[in-house]
Every structure is written in structure tokens, then in C-alpha cells.
Design a protein around this motif. Sequence first.
Motif, PDB file in Angstrom:
ATOM      1  N   ALA A 111       0.934  -1.034   0.066  1.00  0.00           N
ATOM      2  CA  ALA A 111      -0.073   0.025  -0.033  1.00  0.00           C
ATOM      3  C   ALA A 111       0.881   1.240   0.062  1.00  0.00           C
ATOM      4  CB  ALA A 111      -0.616  -0.005   1.055  1.00  0.00           C
ATOM      5  N   VAL A 112       0.420   2.388  -0.566  1.00  0.00           N
ATOM      6  CA  VAL A 112       1.009   3.748  -0.488  1.00  0.00           C
ATOM      7  C   VAL A 112       0.510   4.569   0.468  1.00  0.00           C
ATOM      8  CG1 VAL A 112       1.543   5.684  -1.980  1.00  0.00           C
ATOM      9  CG2 VAL A 112       1.497   3.121  -2.944  1.00  0.00           C
ATOM     10  N   LYS A 113       1.326   4.992   1.201  1.00  0.00           N
ATOM     11  CA  LYS A 113       1.028   5.987   2.546  1.00  0.00           C
ATOM     12  C   LYS A 113       1.490   7.457   1.858  1.00  0.00           C
ATOM     13  CE  LYS A 113       1.206   7.100   7.282  1.00  0.00           C
ATOM     14  NZ  LYS A 113       1.999   6.708   8.435  1.00  0.00           N
ATOM     15  N   VAL A 114       0.760   8.301   1.782  1.00  0.00           N
ATOM     16  CA  VAL A 114       1.208   9.607   1.315  1.00  0.00           C
ATOM     17  C   VAL A 114       1.020  10.848   2.514  1.00  0.00           C
ATOM     18  CG1 VAL A 114       0.625  11.624  -0.158  1.00  0.00           C
ATOM     19  CG2 VAL A 114       0.105   9.295  -0.991  1.00  0.00           C
ATOM     20  N   VAL A 115       2.319  11.225   2.713  1.00  0.00           N
ATOM     21  CA  VAL A 115       2.222  12.228   4.085  1.00  0.00           C
ATOM     22  C   VAL A 115       2.469  13.654   3.665  1.00  0.00           C
ATOM     23  CG1 VAL A 115       3.515  12.567   6.191  1.00  0.00           C
ATOM     24  CG2 VAL A 115       3.125  10.237   5.529  1.00  0.00           C
ATOM     25  N   ASP A 116       1.734  14.393   3.943  1.00  0.00           N
ATOM     26  CA  ASP A 116       1.851  15.813   3.255  1.00  0.00           C
ATOM     27  C   ASP A 116       2.875  16.646   4.163  1.00  0.00           C
ATOM     28  OD1 ASP A 116       1.071  18.902   3.010  1.00  0.00           O
ATOM     29  OD2 ASP A 116      -0.208  17.759   1.763  1.00  0.00           O
ATOM     30  N   ARG A 117       3.678  17.527   3.672  1.00  0.00           N
ATOM     31  CA  ARG A 117       4.674  18.236   4.239  1.00  0.00           C
ATOM     32  C   ARG A 117       4.243  19.477   5.005  1.00  0.00           C
ATOM     33  NH1 ARG A 117       7.707  19.476  -1.186  1.00  0.00           N
ATOM     34  NH2 ARG A 117       5.498  19.683  -1.861  1.00  0.00           N
ATOM     35  N   ASP A 118       4.939  19.853   6.044  1.00  0.00           N
ATOM     36  CA  ASP A 118       4.343  21.028   6.919  1.00  0.00           C
ATOM     37  C   ASP A 118       4.631  21.948   5.985  1.00  0.00           C
ATOM     38  OD1 ASP A 118       6.390  19.964   9.705  1.00  0.00           O
ATOM     39  OD2 ASP A 118       4.580  19.026   9.031  1.00  0.00           O
ATOM     40  N   VAL A 119       3.563  22.871   6.153  1.00  0.00           N
ATOM     41  CA  VAL A 119       3.607  24.362   5.556  1.00  0.00           C
ATOM     42  C   VAL A 119       3.099  25.358   6.308  1.00  0.00           C
ATOM     43  CG1 VAL A 119       3.360  23.538   3.158  1.00  0.00           C
ATOM     44  CG2 VAL A 119       1.306  23.641   4.419  1.00  0.00           C
ATOM     45  N   GLU A 120       3.130  26.694   5.973  1.00  0.00           N
ATOM     46  CA  GLU A 120       2.671  27.764   7.059  1.00  0.00           C
ATOM     47  C   GLU A 120       1.064  27.977   6.783  1.00  0.00           C
ATOM     48  OE1 GLU A 120       6.798  30.210   7.468  1.00  0.00           O
ATOM     49  OE2 GLU A 120       4.904  31.196   6.851  1.00  0.00           O
ATOM     50  N   VAL A 180      -6.021  19.267   0.264  1.00  0.00           N
ATOM     51  CA  VAL A 180      -5.344  18.253  -0.675  1.00  0.00           C
ATOM     52  C   VAL A 180      -6.397  17.552  -0.889  1.00  0.00           C
ATOM     53  CG1 VAL A 180      -3.782  16.499  -0.260  1.00  0.00           C
ATOM     54  CG2 VAL A 180      -3.492  18.291   0.954  1.00  0.00           C
ATOM     55  N   LYS A 181      -6.272  17.460  -2.380  1.00  0.00           N
ATOM     56  CA  LYS A 181      -7.280  16.473  -3.222  1.00  0.00           C
ATOM     57  C   LYS A 181      -6.729  15.189  -3.352  1.00  0.00           C
ATOM     58  CE  LYS A 181     -10.178  16.153  -7.437  1.00  0.00           C
ATOM     59  NZ  LYS A 181     -10.543  16.761  -8.525  1.00  0.00           N
ATOM     60  N   VAL A 192      -3.860  10.201   3.857  1.00  0.00           N
ATOM     61  CA  VAL A 192      -3.393  11.536   3.876  1.00  0.00           C
ATOM     62  C   VAL A 192      -3.215  12.293   5.184  1.00  0.00           C
ATOM     63  CG1 VAL A 192      -3.437  14.021   2.959  1.00  0.00           C
ATOM     64  CG2 VAL A 192      -3.764  11.894   1.392  1.00  0.00           C
ATOM     65  N   GLU A 193      -2.085  12.729   5.739  1.00  0.00           N
ATOM     66  CA  GLU A 193      -1.987  13.266   7.213  1.00  0.00           C
ATOM     67  C   GLU A 193      -1.591  14.783   6.962  1.00  0.00           C
ATOM     68  OE1 GLU A 193       1.287  13.503  10.352  1.00  0.00           O
ATOM     69  OE2 GLU A 193       0.960  11.410   9.588  1.00  0.00           O
ATOM     70  N   VAL A 194      -2.572  15.585   7.331  1.00  0.00           N
ATOM     71  CA  VAL A 194      -2.694  16.922   7.261  1.00  0.00           C
ATOM     72  C   VAL A 194      -1.899  17.567   8.488  1.00  0.00           C
ATOM     73  CG1 VAL A 194      -3.984  19.070   6.654  1.00  0.00           C
ATOM     74  CG2 VAL A 194      -4.416  16.959   5.385  1.00  0.00           C
ATOM     75  N   VAL A 195      -0.853  18.362   8.427  1.00  0.00           N
ATOM     76  CA  VAL A 195      -0.315  18.925   9.553  1.00  0.00           C
ATOM     77  C   VAL A 195      -0.710  20.208   9.771  1.00  0.00           C
ATOM     78  CG1 VAL A 195       1.896  19.313  10.673  1.00  0.00           C
ATOM     79  CG2 VAL A 195       1.692  17.342   9.303  1.00  0.00           C
ATOM     80  N   ARG A 196      -1.315  20.509  11.071  1.00  0.00           N
ATOM     81  CA  ARG A 196      -1.639  21.973  10.990  1.00  0.00           C
ATOM     82  C   ARG A 196      -0.981  22.600  12.249  1.00  0.00           C
ATOM     83  NH1 ARG A 196      -6.715  22.482   8.773  1.00  0.00           N
ATOM     84  NH2 ARG A 196      -7.613  20.701   8.334  1.00  0.00           N
ATOM     85  N   TRP A 197      -0.919  23.858  12.198  1.00  0.00           N
ATOM     86  CA  TRP A 197      -0.217  24.519  13.412  1.00  0.00           C
ATOM     87  C   TRP A 197      -0.482  24.384  14.729  1.00  0.00           C
ATOM     88  CZ3 TRP A 197       4.243  26.794  13.247  1.00  0.00           C
ATOM     89  CH2 TRP A 197       4.661  27.351  11.793  1.00  0.00           C
TER      90      TRP A 197
END
Length: 114
Positions: free
Chosen positions: A34-43, A48-49, A60-65
Motif C-alpha cells: 500500500a502507498v502512504k502519502v504524507v503531506d509536508r509541513d507548511v505555514e 489536499v485532493k 493523507v496526514e494533514v499537519v496543522r499549526w
Amino acid sequence: MIVQVRGRMPKWCSPTCRTRASERRRAAAEGLAAVKVVDRDVERVRTVKVVQHHTHQVEVEVVRWPSATTDWVTALRDLTRRVESGRVYDRDLEGLAEAVNELVGALVRRGRRG
């Protein structure tokens, strides 16, 4: 990974990460993993579609402040571990040091008022 303010955002944190991602994509294309997509930290928060194929599940993991002080403490401790273990580029250390010094100065000034 801490990213420069100017310039293109790197897609991979290291050649090892790039190689591992390539291996995972190849294995996923062959139906082996399986493919695991991890989003990068952004300001900024961005949408993310994610397009899912009927035979592959994509996470998809979305990183928030951080919003709470305890979350900031955790984030700062994580950053400390990353710097100590060499997971932050040397080219980013000067800018990071300036930002940390500004934070320490603000904490000192705030302590004097109280």
C-alpha cells in the motif's frame, strides 16, 4: 524538515527518503504494498485532493499549526530532537537560531512585565 523561506520547497528531506518513496511506488504499482502519502509541513492550511483507485487505499496526514500551549511544547521538543539528530539541514540552522532567539527574547520581555 525546516525549509528555506526563499526558493523551491524540496520534495524529499534526503536521498534516502527519495529512494524509499520510489521503491514504495514501484511495489504499489505491482500490487505488492500500500502507498502512504504524507503531506509536508507548511505555514498555511491548504486543501489536499486525494484520488483513490478502487484497489489502493491512500492515507493523507494533514499537519496543522498547534493551537494549545502543550502542542507548541511538543512541537518545540520535536524540533529540538530533529536538530540534535541532524535531521535539519545545516543551511537552515542560522535562520532557525534567529527565530529561536526572537522567541527567547519575547519570553524574557514578557517575564519582566509580569
